[in-house]
Design an enzyme around this catalytic site. Sequence first.
Site, PDB file in Angstrom:
ATOM      1  N   GLU A 168      14.623   4.647   9.745  1.00 43.89           N
ATOM      2  CA  GLU A 168      13.446   5.155  10.446  1.00 43.89           C
ATOM      3  C   GLU A 168      13.031   4.375  11.700  1.00 43.89           C
ATOM      4  OE1 GLU A 168      11.221   7.368   6.762  1.00 43.89           O
ATOM      5  OE2 GLU A 168      10.742   5.256   7.002  1.00 43.89           O
ATOM      6  N   HIS A 228      10.418  -1.168  10.756  1.00 40.14           N
ATOM      7  CA  HIS A 228       9.655  -1.552   9.555  1.00 40.14           C
ATOM      8  C   HIS A 228       9.414  -3.062   9.552  1.00 40.14           C
ATOM      9  CE1 HIS A 228       9.494   2.227   7.257  1.00 40.14           C
ATOM     10  NE2 HIS A 228      10.735   2.460   7.616  1.00 40.14           N
ATOM     11  N   ASP A 252       8.562  -5.138   5.088  1.00 43.03           N
ATOM     12  CA  ASP A 252       8.207  -3.849   5.680  1.00 43.03           C
ATOM     13  C   ASP A 252       7.010  -4.085   6.583  1.00 43.03           C
ATOM     14  OD1 ASP A 252       7.956  -0.971   6.167  1.00 43.03           O
ATOM     15  OD2 ASP A 252       9.249  -0.796   4.415  1.00 43.03           O
TER      16      ASP A 252
HETATM   17  C1  TNX Z   1      11.036   6.617   3.431  1.00 48.02           C
HETATM   18  S1  TNX Z   1      13.555   5.743   1.997  1.00 48.02           S
HETATM   19  C2  TNX Z   1      11.250   5.270   3.608  1.00 48.02           C
HETATM   20  C3  TNX Z   1      10.225   4.322   3.138  1.00 48.02           C
HETATM   21  C4  TNX Z   1       9.025   5.027   2.572  1.00 48.02           C
HETATM   22  C5  TNX Z   1       9.488   6.179   1.728  1.00 48.02           C
HETATM   23  C6  TNX Z   1       8.383   6.903   1.018  1.00 48.02           C
HETATM   24  C7  TNX Z   1      13.535   4.863   3.253  1.00 48.02           C
HETATM   25  C8  TNX Z   1      14.774   4.196   3.576  1.00 48.02           C
HETATM   26  N1  TNX Z   1      12.439   4.752   4.021  1.00 48.02           N
HETATM   27  O1  TNX Z   1       9.871   3.452   4.177  1.00 48.02           O
HETATM   28  O2  TNX Z   1       8.305   4.120   1.831  1.00 48.02           O
HETATM   29  O3  TNX Z   1      10.153   7.101   2.551  1.00 48.02           O
HETATM   30  O4  TNX Z   1       8.896   7.797   0.059  1.00 48.02           O
END
Ligand code: TNX
Length: 779
Positions: free
Chosen positions: A348, A283, A208
């Site tokens: 994301e 990430h 990440d």
């Molecule tokens: C979303 S769940 C993310 C993570 C964060 C998390 C915090 C997901 C696939 N991505 O990068 O850590 O929310 O709850």
Amino acid sequence: MKTYSFTKIAVLIITFITLFSCSYLQQKNFEIEDIHIIPKPAELTLKKGSFKITRQTTLVVHTKPQMELATTFALKFKNVTGWNLKILEQTPSKNFITFTYESSLQTEAYELIVAKNSVTIKASSNAGFVYGLETIYQLLPPSIESKKVVANINWEIPICTIKDKPRFKYRGLMLDVSRHFFNKEYIKKTIDGLAMHKMNVLHLHLVDDQGWRIEIKKYPKLTEVGAWRVDQEDKHWIQRRTVSPEEKGTYGGFLTQKELKEIIAYAQSKNIDIIPEIEMPAHVSCAIAAYPYLSCSEKRIGVPSGSVWPITDIYCAGKETTFQFLENVLEEVIDIFPSKYIHIGGDEATKTNWKTCPYCQKRMKNEGLTEVEELQSYFVKRIEKFINSKGKKLIGWDEILEGGLAPEATVMSWRGVKGGLEAAAEGHDVIMTPGTHCYFDHYQGPQEEEPLAIGGFTPLSKVYQFDPIVASMTPEEASHVLGGQANLWSEYIPTESHSEYMIYPRLAALSETLWSPKELRNWKDFSTRIITMFERYTFQERNYAKSSFLVTTNTVVDLNEKKISLTLQNEFPLSDIRFVIGNEDIEHDAIQYIKPIELKESTIVKASLFKNDKPVGNIIYDTIIIHKALAKKVKYITPYHEKYTGVGAFNLVNALRGTKNFKDGQWQGWLNNDMEISIDLEKKQPINSVTVGTMDYQRPSIFLPTSIEVLVSNNGIKYTQVKKIEIPFVKSNLITLRNFKIQFDDVVEAQFIKVIATCLKNTPQGGGAWLFVDEILIE
Ligand code: TNX
């Protein structure tokens, strides 16, 4: 002579009776309520009597893997008893535990037949034998989990037959080892925890923004640079400054390939598959920090110490070098991990760079793509092809649906169950991990009582309601649901003990939703079994949350009678809740709570859950203030905002206080507007102070007032100022509840009180400001 033989016979009879009654007494009879296995077995038939494990008990094995399992069993016994149980290939006449191959059983299924003189574990695979043993441990006293010898324990299990198998084949937990690094030993301890709950997947989130955690021999900088960040652990995650690429990172760590292989072998012996996650295309700041050529701009960046949002520093989807890099990385990953799945993240990604990057634009043109979402889809499909060519399957977060799903992909649905529904409808396999029930980084009790978490509210009882199958699914769609998984993101979790606190006991609830037949799910029944699990955790030296023990209060105000009644409750039904009022000592003076507590005066109520006459978990303190404005008429000179109305007209004078959750319905809000209200106390009376309850939570733009002014009147028309306080603005990243008590210099006689609280005019980030008030107390 006659007398002598009489005595002899009498002695013989007495000896016989004594011997008989002793052996009879030794036969413990278990009741169904004594059996506390989690997850609950599919079928259990209990009989009278027990099997006792003694120094002479033999373990009978027929294969090498059985030998390994028997050895772990014997070792566990050696820890707690000092005995060396024998492991043999021949079956003795009695007092043995045997492993028997039974081809008709499904993989992971097992049967446990406990008789007076033997225990038989039947299974068709190592997995079944692992679970058979785990069940035996849970039939034994919790002290079997002790790390040292325990005295005076009867190692007895009930005579019974258990036929057990999982409801879902995928039962997972994700550990984010990137946001905070967790080492090999902790991962192994987590594997033990998973096996004990018959969970079979550990998903390791190895990449990440804030850290690359897996050694890749071809790209040493991934761990030399990418695994270390500038230490800003003393600051809140979202308040950490951006670091420059020249600064040396000192905080972090990574797992070597050798360590990973050791972890995998350990997990395999417990039927746990380790799925590696190598995030892409977003990430990945840590990888770009190590190799800037991987991004579109090739700009050098440092490994972020905390929050990155939105995530724009992502891999370039245009350059071939990106794919060469990823294939080389994945090749090493595939060599290490035997799992059939490779997780590639996919969540994301903010694709703004792709819109302007000439390489990405060229790629889109060549591939006939119009949207950047399609470019991500191209990216994932290309990686999938590579992964498939190595005989593996790809998993991604539900964002991989956007722009078109890769043909063979399995989707992990995290933004609710929507992605899962969509993917299953398209005939893809799905793993359900909805934030609502499966995010173990969420709070599990009231925020005030818990360590800092990311937000949300997922108590034990909520996890227990999880079901990976959505009611609207067709049987065909439901057949694509492989199971479920909890995710422990670790932004706010710097230590192992904190990580355990978030995992246990919620993992126990999750395990039952994924393993046990749905018809057997019963919260009340679970709530008694979980208490024994707590004892097991304690013996295992595992930290766990006692949040479900917490007593919570509900206050009901009778505005006519001006009295308050307090109800006390706990997540578990039929709890023994006890309380004291005022200064009494909860340990000794507590009385059992049976009906709402009625209060007519200000006081403190202390309450706790009790077990065996002792308070367990945290004791709650509730201050009830019955003040002069209670239930009096409030005139809103400036109205509260329609979005935050609290409970309406009496909100500020109903003795009910707001919590740190600003949407709890107890807060009234003013947006870019001062609060100006007056209260009619119905008659002239002496007043010493006015207290205004407010909130500071700057992230969603809720700020403390900048001043509070109190005025009094005897006709409700002409007011005179008594006191005004100024409150200087202080930047903060916490959620704080503040009571501003405006103490009068002299007692004032008045019937009407006016309070003006001013709203912050210039916010640091620009934009509007909220002012939140939950109560105005007049004393
Ligand atoms: C979303 S769940 C993310 C993570 C964060 C998390 C915090 C997901 C696939 N991505 O990068 O850590 O929310 O709850």
